[in-house]
Scaffold this motif. Structure first.
Motif, short mmCIF file in Angstrom:
data_model
loop_
_atom_site.label_atom_id
_atom_site.label_comp_id
_atom_site.label_asym_id
_atom_site.label_seq_id
_atom_site.Cartn_x
_atom_site.Cartn_y
_atom_site.Cartn_z
N HIS A 1 -6.31 3.43 0.67
CA HIS A 1 -5.91 3.89 1.77
C HIS A 1 -6.72 5.15 1.97
O HIS A 1 -6.52 6.07 1.04
CB HIS A 1 -4.19 3.91 1.89
N HIS B 1 -3.79 1.91 8.04
CA HIS B 1 -4.25 1.66 6.93
C HIS B 1 -5.74 1.61 7.29
O HIS B 1 -6.31 0.55 7.85
CB HIS B 1 -3.72 0.36 6.49
N CYS C 1 0.85 -1.07 0.09
CA CYS C 1 0.03 0.10 -0.12
C CYS C 1 0.96 1.27 0.07
O CYS C 1 1.72 1.37 0.94
CB CYS C 1 -0.90 -0.02 1.25
N PHE D 1 0.29 4.37 0.64
CA PHE D 1 0.15 5.24 1.69
C PHE D 1 0.37 4.98 3.01
O PHE D 1 0.32 5.67 3.78
CB PHE D 1 -1.31 5.84 1.66
N CYS D 2 0.70 3.58 3.05
CA CYS D 2 0.93 3.23 4.58
C CYS D 2 2.28 3.68 4.72
O CYS D 2 3.22 3.79 3.88
CB CYS D 2 1.01 1.75 4.51
ZN LIG Z 1 -2.30 1.74 3.66
#
Ligand SMILES: [Zn+2]
Length: 152
Positions: free
Chosen positions: A125, A76, A31, A33-34
């Protein structure tokens, strides 16, 4: 991308460069955006970090925007009901800071969520956007946030 649980949705990518980075993200299977992966793909500086959110500029701002900021949840999260009232209070505090810091005199806030076909988002996310249009740009068009997938 057939996997409906993929972290990103290439159908919703807007720009070639964005699509190229998204292809790498799909291959990496993470992911983007994590927090542990954000710096790998996101090259804009982090403007602020709170308990629940980080605030940054969109790497691929919409056309005709003067400011296009992203607030990204630090955990998340994909659904808006996964966030506490305290998290929403902090989100607004980040946007208030940005509005003052950038002298944003008008614009809009958007937060899409859930299934990419319905959200129209590229990254699942949860993130919120603060958008100030650039009404003085020579080829100005109103900024439109797409909610829902594009028609084929
Ligand atoms: Zn994420």
């Amino acid at each position: 991308m057939a996997n409906e649980k993929a972290f990103v949705n290439l159908d919703n990518a807007r720009l070639d460069e964005q699509r190229a980075v998204m292809n790498i993200i799909v291959e990496d299977g993470v992911c983007p955006f994590c927090p542990e992966y954000l710096a790998r793909y996101h090259k804009k500086p982090i403007l602020r970090e709170g308990e629940f959110w980080i605030l940054t500029d969109n790497q691929w701002p919409y056309e005709h925007t003067k400011n296009h900021l992203l607030a990204i949840t630090k955990n998340h999260v994909e659904a808006i009901d996964e966030l506490s009232p305290e998290a929403y209070a902090e989100l607004m505090e980040h946007f208030r800071w940005a509005i003052k810091e950038r002298n944003i005199t008008g614009g809009g806030i958007a937060m899409r969520f859930g299934e990419p076909e319905k959200s129209g988002g590229t990254v699942r996310h949860l993130h919120a956007q603060l958008i100030e249009p650039d009404i003085e740009s020579p080829d100005y068009e109103p900024v439109r946030v797409k909610i829902g997938k594009s028609k084929k």
